[in-house]
Design an enzyme around this catalytic site. Structure first.
Site, PDB file in Angstrom:
ATOM      1  N   ASN A  12       0.873  -1.177   0.000  1.00  0.00           N
ATOM      2  CA  ASN A  12       0.000   0.000   0.000  1.00  0.00           C
ATOM      3  C   ASN A  12       0.910   1.227   0.000  1.00  0.00           C
ATOM      4  O   ASN A  12       1.460   1.591   1.023  1.00  0.00           O
ATOM      5  CB  ASN A  12      -0.891  -0.037   1.263  1.00  0.00           C
ATOM      6  CG  ASN A  12      -1.730   1.223   1.400  1.00  0.00           C
ATOM      7  OD1 ASN A  12      -1.805   2.028   0.473  1.00  0.00           O
ATOM      8  ND2 ASN A  12      -2.363   1.389   2.561  1.00  0.00           N
ATOM      9  N   TRP A  13       1.039   1.833  -1.185  1.00  0.00           N
ATOM     10  CA  TRP A  13       1.956   2.974  -1.310  1.00  0.00           C
ATOM     11  C   TRP A  13       1.408   4.226  -0.628  1.00  0.00           C
ATOM     12  O   TRP A  13       2.122   5.186  -0.459  1.00  0.00           O
ATOM     13  CB  TRP A  13       2.189   3.296  -2.782  1.00  0.00           C
ATOM     14  CG  TRP A  13       3.077   2.319  -3.505  1.00  0.00           C
ATOM     15  CD1 TRP A  13       3.764   1.254  -2.960  1.00  0.00           C
ATOM     16  CD2 TRP A  13       3.394   2.335  -4.894  1.00  0.00           C
ATOM     17  NE1 TRP A  13       4.477   0.626  -3.930  1.00  0.00           N
ATOM     18  CE2 TRP A  13       4.274   1.255  -5.135  1.00  0.00           C
ATOM     19  CE3 TRP A  13       3.020   3.155  -5.963  1.00  0.00           C
ATOM     20  CZ2 TRP A  13       4.775   0.986  -6.408  1.00  0.00           C
ATOM     21  CZ3 TRP A  13       3.516   2.880  -7.230  1.00  0.00           C
ATOM     22  CH2 TRP A  13       4.379   1.807  -7.438  1.00  0.00           C
ATOM     23  N   LYS A  14       0.117   4.230  -0.348  1.00  0.00           N
ATOM     24  CA  LYS A  14      -0.533   5.443   0.184  1.00  0.00           C
ATOM     25  C   LYS A  14      -0.246   6.613  -0.765  1.00  0.00           C
ATOM     26  O   LYS A  14      -0.133   6.386  -1.965  1.00  0.00           O
ATOM     27  CB  LYS A  14      -0.071   5.708   1.617  1.00  0.00           C
ATOM     28  CG  LYS A  14      -0.280   4.469   2.501  1.00  0.00           C
ATOM     29  CD  LYS A  14      -0.115   4.717   3.951  1.00  0.00           C
ATOM     30  CE  LYS A  14      -0.373   3.412   4.699  1.00  0.00           C
ATOM     31  NZ  LYS A  14      -0.300   3.572   6.140  1.00  0.00           N
ATOM     32  N   HIS A  99      -9.775   1.681   4.364  1.00  0.00           N
ATOM     33  CA  HIS A  99      -8.525   1.815   5.129  1.00  0.00           C
ATOM     34  C   HIS A  99      -8.762   2.789   6.289  1.00  0.00           C
ATOM     35  O   HIS A  99      -9.511   3.762   6.143  1.00  0.00           O
ATOM     36  CB  HIS A  99      -7.406   2.329   4.212  1.00  0.00           C
ATOM     37  CG  HIS A  99      -6.064   2.271   4.877  1.00  0.00           C
ATOM     38  ND1 HIS A  99      -5.657   3.234   5.765  1.00  0.00           N
ATOM     39  CD2 HIS A  99      -5.071   1.357   4.830  1.00  0.00           C
ATOM     40  CE1 HIS A  99      -4.449   2.904   6.228  1.00  0.00           C
ATOM     41  NE2 HIS A  99      -4.083   1.769   5.672  1.00  0.00           N
ATOM     42  N   GLU A 101      -7.109   5.141   7.415  1.00  0.00           N
ATOM     43  CA  GLU A 101      -6.840   6.558   7.111  1.00  0.00           C
ATOM     44  C   GLU A 101      -8.027   7.182   6.392  1.00  0.00           C
ATOM     45  O   GLU A 101      -8.335   8.359   6.595  1.00  0.00           O
ATOM     46  CB  GLU A 101      -5.537   6.670   6.292  1.00  0.00           C
ATOM     47  CG  GLU A 101      -4.330   6.433   7.193  1.00  0.00           C
ATOM     48  CD  GLU A 101      -3.116   5.830   6.497  1.00  0.00           C
ATOM     49  OE1 GLU A 101      -3.046   5.835   5.261  1.00  0.00           O
ATOM     50  OE2 GLU A 101      -2.232   5.334   7.235  1.00  0.00           O
ATOM     51  N   GLU A 171      -6.132  -4.429  10.549  1.00  0.00           N
ATOM     52  CA  GLU A 171      -5.069  -3.447  10.747  1.00  0.00           C
ATOM     53  C   GLU A 171      -5.359  -2.629  12.001  1.00  0.00           C
ATOM     54  O   GLU A 171      -6.096  -1.628  11.928  1.00  0.00           O
ATOM     55  CB  GLU A 171      -5.003  -2.507   9.544  1.00  0.00           C
ATOM     56  CG  GLU A 171      -4.693  -3.178   8.234  1.00  0.00           C
ATOM     57  CD  GLU A 171      -4.022  -2.208   7.256  1.00  0.00           C
ATOM     58  OE1 GLU A 171      -2.914  -2.497   6.843  1.00  0.00           O
ATOM     59  OE2 GLU A 171      -4.607  -1.164   6.955  1.00  0.00           O
ATOM     60  N   GLY A 177       2.032   2.502  10.830  1.00  0.00           N
ATOM     61  CA  GLY A 177       3.031   3.553  10.675  1.00  0.00           C
ATOM     62  C   GLY A 177       3.704   3.960  11.977  1.00  0.00           C
ATOM     63  O   GLY A 177       4.380   4.983  12.044  1.00  0.00           O
ATOM     64  N   SER A 217       2.839  -1.899  10.517  1.00  0.00           N
ATOM     65  CA  SER A 217       4.289  -1.949  10.787  1.00  0.00           C
ATOM     66  C   SER A 217       4.932  -3.301  10.479  1.00  0.00           C
ATOM     67  O   SER A 217       5.871  -3.707  11.149  1.00  0.00           O
ATOM     68  CB  SER A 217       4.582  -1.531  12.234  1.00  0.00           C
ATOM     69  OG  SER A 217       4.174  -0.191  12.449  1.00  0.00           O
ATOM     70  N   GLY A 238       2.542  -0.895   4.420  1.00  0.00           N
ATOM     71  CA  GLY A 238       2.714   0.503   4.036  1.00  0.00           C
ATOM     72  C   GLY A 238       4.188   0.838   3.902  1.00  0.00           C
ATOM     73  O   GLY A 238       4.820   0.574   2.876  1.00  0.00           O
ATOM     74  N   GLY A 239       4.757   1.381   4.971  1.00  0.00           N
ATOM     75  CA  GLY A 239       6.140   1.889   4.957  1.00  0.00           C
ATOM     76  C   GLY A 239       7.150   0.946   4.315  1.00  0.00           C
ATOM     77  O   GLY A 239       7.935   1.360   3.449  1.00  0.00           O
TER      78      GLY A 239
HETATM   79  P1  PGA Z   1       2.392   0.446   7.762  1.00  0.00           P
HETATM   80  O1  PGA Z   1       0.980   0.681   7.055  1.00  0.00           O
HETATM   81  O2  PGA Z   1       2.942  -0.850   7.233  1.00  0.00           O
HETATM   82  O3  PGA Z   1       3.232   1.640   7.348  1.00  0.00           O
HETATM   83  O4  PGA Z   1       2.151   0.405   9.223  1.00  0.00           O
HETATM   84  C1  PGA Z   1       0.081  -0.378   6.836  1.00  0.00           C
HETATM   85  C2  PGA Z   1      -1.190   0.141   6.213  1.00  0.00           C
HETATM   86  O5  PGA Z   1      -1.649   1.212   6.608  1.00  0.00           O
HETATM   87  O6  PGA Z   1      -1.792  -0.501   5.318  1.00  0.00           O
END
Ligand code: PGA
Length: 271
Positions: A12-14, A99, A101, A171, A177, A217, A238-239
């Site tokens: 997930n590049w966001k 998601h 966010e 999640e 994050g 994470s 994500g990251g």
């Molecule tokens: P993260 O994000 O790996 O940076 O914690 C995961 C996500 O939000 O899908």
């Protein structure tokens, strides 16, 4: 991970990467994971601006391109929104829905998330439905109330989905994050509970075959322990997905968890 389900590793590049960066990433990733896609589903969820690039570059590979959001109407006066047919048109096969966010920053509700998941499914896109609780909710003992409500809302809106047409991702918001992951046991417990609920709502066969990912994470150093849990079928990352090398390492961890499963099954046969 249980042997009957094919794991999925999803990037997930966001809101990251310009088109040129997406191109470089895909050029690096595709050869690195080409030998793993028989055993692991690999998906890259790109922003709308680089999605056509990722869609085109993955076209002849088993890697899936995906979007990070959609709107639940096909077309019309919805300025700024993007529909399922538009997403499919640029080569995507999947879409992240709900998601945290989007729920927390953009005010998406269980109802809008459910409508989006239903629309994605109807259009032939795989919705990757995200659920999870905040730290406050967990500390107050309200984790299951929150997560089960999110799962129920989505399942209520889906018309008898098959196990391979939808993916769930647990999640926990406090782990996204932050560098703080759920322990493998906590991930297993929550995902096992979600699978149990999916059995009640969608039937045993559905619950048995639907994939439920963990997200929050994940990185190459902690992924193997998480992937080793029975009910965890992969990761939404994500990251650690922003560099092709580190995401390729995560795909490799998932591939090894398949091999481990096969060894375990062999041992059980011998016993
Ligand atoms: P993260 O994000 O790996 O940076 O914690 C995961 C996500 O939000 O899908």
């Amino acid at each position: 991970m249980a042997a009957q389900r094919k794991p999925m590793m999803a990037a997930n590049w966001k809101m990251n990467k310009l088109v040129r960066e997406a191109e470089d990433y895909a050029a690096k990733l595709l050869p690195r994971v080409a030998d793993s896609t028989d055993e692991v589903d690999v998906a890259v969820f790109a922003p709308f601006t680089s999605l056509p690039t990722v869609g085109r570059m993955t076209e002849d590979s088993a890697v899936m391109a995906g979007a990070q959001n959609l709107y639940f109407e096909d077309s019309g006066a919805y300025t700024g929104e993007v529909s399922a047919p538009m997403i499919k048109d640029v080569g995507a096969e999947a879409v992240i829905v709900g998601h945290s966010e989007r729920r927390e920053i953009f005010g998406e509700t269980d109802e809008t998330v459910a409508r989006k998941a239903a629309k994605a499914l109807e259009a032939g896109l795989i919705p990757v439905v995200c659920v999870g609780e905040t730290k406050e909710e967990r500390d107050a003992g309200g984790m299951w109330e929150k997560v089960s409500g999110q799962v129920r809302a989505v399942m209520d809106g889906l018309d008898s989905p098959s196990g391979d047409s939808v993916v769930f991702a647990y999640e926990p918001i406090w782990a996204i994050g932050t560098g703080e992951t759920a322990s493998p046991e906590d991930a297993q417990e929550a995902i096992g509970q979600i699978r149990g609920l999916l059995g009640e709502l969608g039937g045993e066969e559905f619950a048995h075959s639907v994939r439920i990912l963990y997200g929050g994470s994940i990185k190459p150093s902690n992924a193997a322990d998480i992937m080793a849990q029975d009910d965890v079928d992969g990761g939404l990352v994500g990251g650690a997905s922003l560099e092709a090398d580190s995401f390729a390492e995560l795909v490799e961890v998932a591939r090894q968890s398949v091999a481990q499963n096969e060894d375990d099954a062999q041992e059980r046969m011998v016993e």
